[in-house]
Motif scaffolding. Structure first.
Motif, mmCIF file in Angstrom:
data_model
loop_
_atom_site.group_PDB
_atom_site.id
_atom_site.type_symbol
_atom_site.label_atom_id
_atom_site.label_comp_id
_atom_site.label_asym_id
_atom_site.label_seq_id
_atom_site.Cartn_x
_atom_site.Cartn_y
_atom_site.Cartn_z
ATOM 1 N N LEU A 97 -2.614 -21.184 52.173
ATOM 2 C CA LEU A 97 -3.194 -21.500 50.805
ATOM 3 C C LEU A 97 -2.990 -22.915 50.373
ATOM 4 O O LEU A 97 -2.012 -23.604 50.769
ATOM 5 N N GLY A 98 -4.303 -23.675 50.044
ATOM 6 C CA GLY A 98 -4.279 -25.066 49.881
ATOM 7 C C GLY A 98 -3.520 -25.084 48.385
ATOM 8 O O GLY A 98 -3.149 -24.212 47.659
ATOM 9 N N PRO A 99 -3.594 -26.405 47.940
ATOM 10 C CA PRO A 99 -2.724 -26.733 46.628
ATOM 11 C C PRO A 99 -3.519 -26.097 45.462
ATOM 12 O O PRO A 99 -2.813 -25.681 44.481
ATOM 13 N N GLY A 100 -4.859 -26.264 45.545
ATOM 14 C CA GLY A 100 -5.696 -25.562 44.412
ATOM 15 C C GLY A 100 -5.234 -24.104 44.264
ATOM 16 O O GLY A 100 -5.276 -23.287 43.163
ATOM 17 N N ALA A 101 -5.298 -23.291 45.268
ATOM 18 C CA ALA A 101 -5.180 -21.954 45.439
ATOM 19 C C ALA A 101 -3.767 -21.589 45.055
ATOM 20 O O ALA A 101 -3.574 -20.442 44.257
ATOM 21 N N ARG A 102 -2.728 -22.415 45.275
ATOM 22 C CA ARG A 102 -1.265 -22.237 45.091
ATOM 23 C C ARG A 102 -1.216 -22.464 43.554
ATOM 24 O O ARG A 102 -0.729 -21.542 42.812
ATOM 25 N N ASP A 103 -1.805 -23.306 43.133
ATOM 26 C CA ASP A 103 -1.929 -23.509 41.509
ATOM 27 C C ASP A 103 -2.399 -22.486 40.633
ATOM 28 O O ASP A 103 -1.881 -21.997 39.799
ATOM 29 N N ASP A 104 -3.639 -21.888 41.340
ATOM 30 C CA ASP A 104 -4.403 -20.965 40.710
ATOM 31 C C ASP A 104 -3.480 -19.721 40.640
ATOM 32 O O ASP A 104 -3.302 -18.694 39.741
ATOM 33 N N LEU A 105 -2.602 -19.534 41.710
ATOM 34 C CA LEU A 105 -1.816 -18.297 41.894
ATOM 35 C C LEU A 105 -0.789 -18.429 40.971
ATOM 36 O O LEU A 105 -0.206 -17.330 40.370
ATOM 37 N N ARG A 106 -0.271 -19.577 40.537
ATOM 38 C CA ARG A 106 0.828 -19.732 39.463
ATOM 39 C C ARG A 106 0.261 -19.422 38.109
ATOM 40 O O ARG A 106 0.992 -18.997 37.368
ATOM 41 N N ARG A 107 -0.810 -19.774 37.866
ATOM 42 C CA ARG A 107 -1.461 -19.629 36.630
ATOM 43 C C ARG A 107 -1.812 -17.997 36.699
ATOM 44 O O ARG A 107 -1.559 -17.734 35.256
ATOM 45 N N LEU A 108 -2.149 -17.316 37.596
ATOM 46 C CA LEU A 108 -2.448 -15.747 37.546
ATOM 47 C C LEU A 108 -0.696 -15.333 37.157
ATOM 48 O O LEU A 108 -0.937 -14.195 36.199
ATOM 49 N N LEU A 109 -0.083 -15.693 37.706
ATOM 50 C CA LEU A 109 1.337 -15.412 37.391
ATOM 51 C C LEU A 109 2.030 -15.631 36.096
ATOM 52 O O LEU A 109 2.451 -14.839 35.534
ATOM 53 N N ALA A 110 1.476 -16.511 35.427
ATOM 54 C CA ALA A 110 1.911 -17.147 34.201
ATOM 55 C C ALA A 110 0.980 -16.563 33.116
ATOM 56 O O ALA A 110 1.242 -16.410 32.030
ATOM 57 N N GLY A 111 -0.004 -15.604 33.395
ATOM 58 C CA GLY A 111 -0.898 -14.881 32.701
ATOM 59 C C GLY A 111 -1.941 -15.866 31.781
ATOM 60 O O GLY A 111 -2.379 -15.664 30.890
ATOM 61 N N THR A 112 -2.105 -16.806 32.593
ATOM 62 C CA THR A 112 -3.292 -18.068 32.101
ATOM 63 C C THR A 112 -4.219 -18.049 33.276
ATOM 64 O O THR A 112 -4.336 -19.353 33.834
ATOM 65 N N PRO A 113 -5.006 -17.073 33.533
ATOM 66 C CA PRO A 113 -6.046 -17.231 34.853
ATOM 67 C C PRO A 113 -7.057 -18.196 34.641
ATOM 68 O O PRO A 113 -7.639 -18.224 33.207
ATOM 69 N N PRO A 114 -7.341 -18.861 35.528
ATOM 70 C CA PRO A 114 -8.642 -19.974 35.490
ATOM 71 C C PRO A 114 -9.819 -19.331 35.310
ATOM 72 O O PRO A 114 -10.054 -17.953 35.971
ATOM 73 N N THR A 115 -10.764 -19.868 34.836
ATOM 74 C CA THR A 115 -12.215 -19.070 34.420
ATOM 75 C C THR A 115 -13.180 -19.703 34.898
ATOM 76 O O THR A 115 -13.197 -21.057 34.600
ATOM 77 N N PRO A 116 -13.952 -19.586 35.724
ATOM 78 C CA PRO A 116 -14.002 -18.285 36.738
ATOM 79 C C PRO A 116 -12.639 -18.624 37.759
ATOM 80 O O PRO A 116 -12.414 -19.635 38.068
ATOM 81 N N LEU A 117 -12.409 -17.487 38.444
ATOM 82 C CA LEU A 117 -11.366 -17.716 39.473
ATOM 83 C C LEU A 117 -12.024 -17.886 40.628
ATOM 84 O O LEU A 117 -12.658 -17.099 41.163
ATOM 85 N N ARG A 118 -11.850 -19.070 41.167
ATOM 86 C CA ARG A 118 -12.404 -19.450 42.552
ATOM 87 C C ARG A 118 -11.677 -18.619 43.559
ATOM 88 O O ARG A 118 -10.619 -18.364 43.508
ATOM 89 N N GLY A 119 -12.508 -18.138 44.642
ATOM 90 C CA GLY A 119 -11.901 -17.444 45.734
ATOM 91 C C GLY A 119 -11.128 -16.029 45.131
ATOM 92 O O GLY A 119 -10.120 -15.543 45.618
ATOM 93 N N SER A 120 -11.974 -15.218 44.240
ATOM 94 C CA SER A 120 -11.506 -14.055 43.616
ATOM 95 C C SER A 120 -10.977 -13.022 44.866
ATOM 96 O O SER A 120 -10.054 -12.377 44.895
ATOM 97 N N ALA A 121 -11.653 -13.172 45.741
ATOM 98 C CA ALA A 121 -11.742 -12.144 46.837
ATOM 99 C C ALA A 121 -10.300 -12.353 47.681
ATOM 100 O O ALA A 121 -9.855 -11.662 47.916
ATOM 101 N N VAL A 122 -10.312 -13.653 47.993
ATOM 102 C CA VAL A 122 -8.806 -13.972 48.388
ATOM 103 C C VAL A 122 -7.720 -13.690 47.793
ATOM 104 O O VAL A 122 -6.809 -13.076 48.139
#
Ligand SMILES: [Zn+2]
Length: 260
Positions: free
Chosen positions: A201-226
């Motif tokens: 995972l690159g930094p962007g995907a890792r940051d998105d993962l942190r946001r998902l875990l924090a309950g503040t998902p990015p919209t839209p979620l890039r790479g939702s399949a991954v």
């Protein structure tokens, strides 16, 4: 025998006989409660429809410890989530969350988990289409965290070395790829991940993962399949179901079709 009244979320319902059903209801006080419901339709209040899966309900039941099935005596729908059934992504997403909870079959109460699941189901009903994938995957991670399986994202799961923070990922991150090991429970530092298995995972995907875990998902979620695959691998590894999640294929196909 004692009678209890609780709020609940209906996770699954199946016919037991012509007039009775077995319900599995998530409750704040007793986790996932298996209930025998005799003549269920008659027990639903006058003028109300039958109960649907994922509905928020009020239940009265008799409880005896060490019994496989408790006995439901009353059920009232507090909030219908029937609308989930009209959208394949939302419905299969809610089904996946329910499966995760049923696989783990928590036997003690968790008010936090109960609130988390109720909130997730409400959001799955209401959010705009492009937010559904993020809301769903975020809910999956947060359910895992409530069950004691939060992924480690801040330090290497193998050697404990600190990894970059959100700030570094947003700004001055070095853009390096780090491995996420579902089996080991989180991110690996560069050195530990060099020859390991797991998604990179690159930094962007890792940051998105942190946001998902924090309950503040990015919209839209890039790479939702991954992200869905990461959640799936992690949930399979830590909840250890006997079989793959049944809702997953449907959900993946529906997400691809809807391109979200
Ligand atoms: Zn390491």
């Amino acid at each position: 025998m004692s009678f209890s009244q609780e709020e609940g979320i209906l996770l699954r319902s199946h016919a037991y006989s012509e007039t009775s059903r077995v319900l599995r209801v998530l409750t704040p006080g007793r986790g996932v409660l298996p209930l025998m419901a005799r003549g269920l339709r008659r027990k639903v209040g006058r003028g109300e429809g039958a109960v649907d899966t994922f509905d928020q309900v009020q239940i009265v039941y008799s409880f005896r410890p060490h019994r496989d099935l408790q006995t439901l005596t009353e059920l009232k729908v507090l909030r219908s989530r029937q609308a989930l059934g009209s959208d394949l992504v939302r419905f299969s997403g809610a089904s996946l969350l329910a499966e995760m909870l049923l696989v783990h079959a928590l036997e003690e109460g968790s008010p936090t988990l109960f609130l988390e699941v109720g909130r997730a189901m409400d959001r799955l009903v209401d959010v705009e289409s492009r937010s559904v994938a993020g809301v769903l995957i975020s809910a999956g991670w947060r359910i895992l965290a409530c069950l004691g399986f939060a992924p480690e994202l801040d330090s290497c799961v193998r050697c404990g070395a600190g990894l970059e923070t959100d700030d570094a990922a947003d700004g001055a991150g070095d853009g390096s790829l780090l491995r996420f090991s579902a089996l080991q429970g989180g991110l690996l530092c560069e050195a530990c991940g060099r020859n390991g298995a797991g998604s990179r995972l690159g930094p962007g995907a890792r940051d998105d993962l942190r946001r998902l875990l924090a309950g503040t998902p990015p919209t839209p979620l890039r790479g939702s399949a991954v992200h869905l695959s990461l959640l799936e691998a992690f949930a399979l590894g830590h909840l250890a179901p006997n079989a793959p999640f049944r809702a997953m294929d449907l959900l993946r196909a529906a997400l691809e079709k809807g391109d979200r």
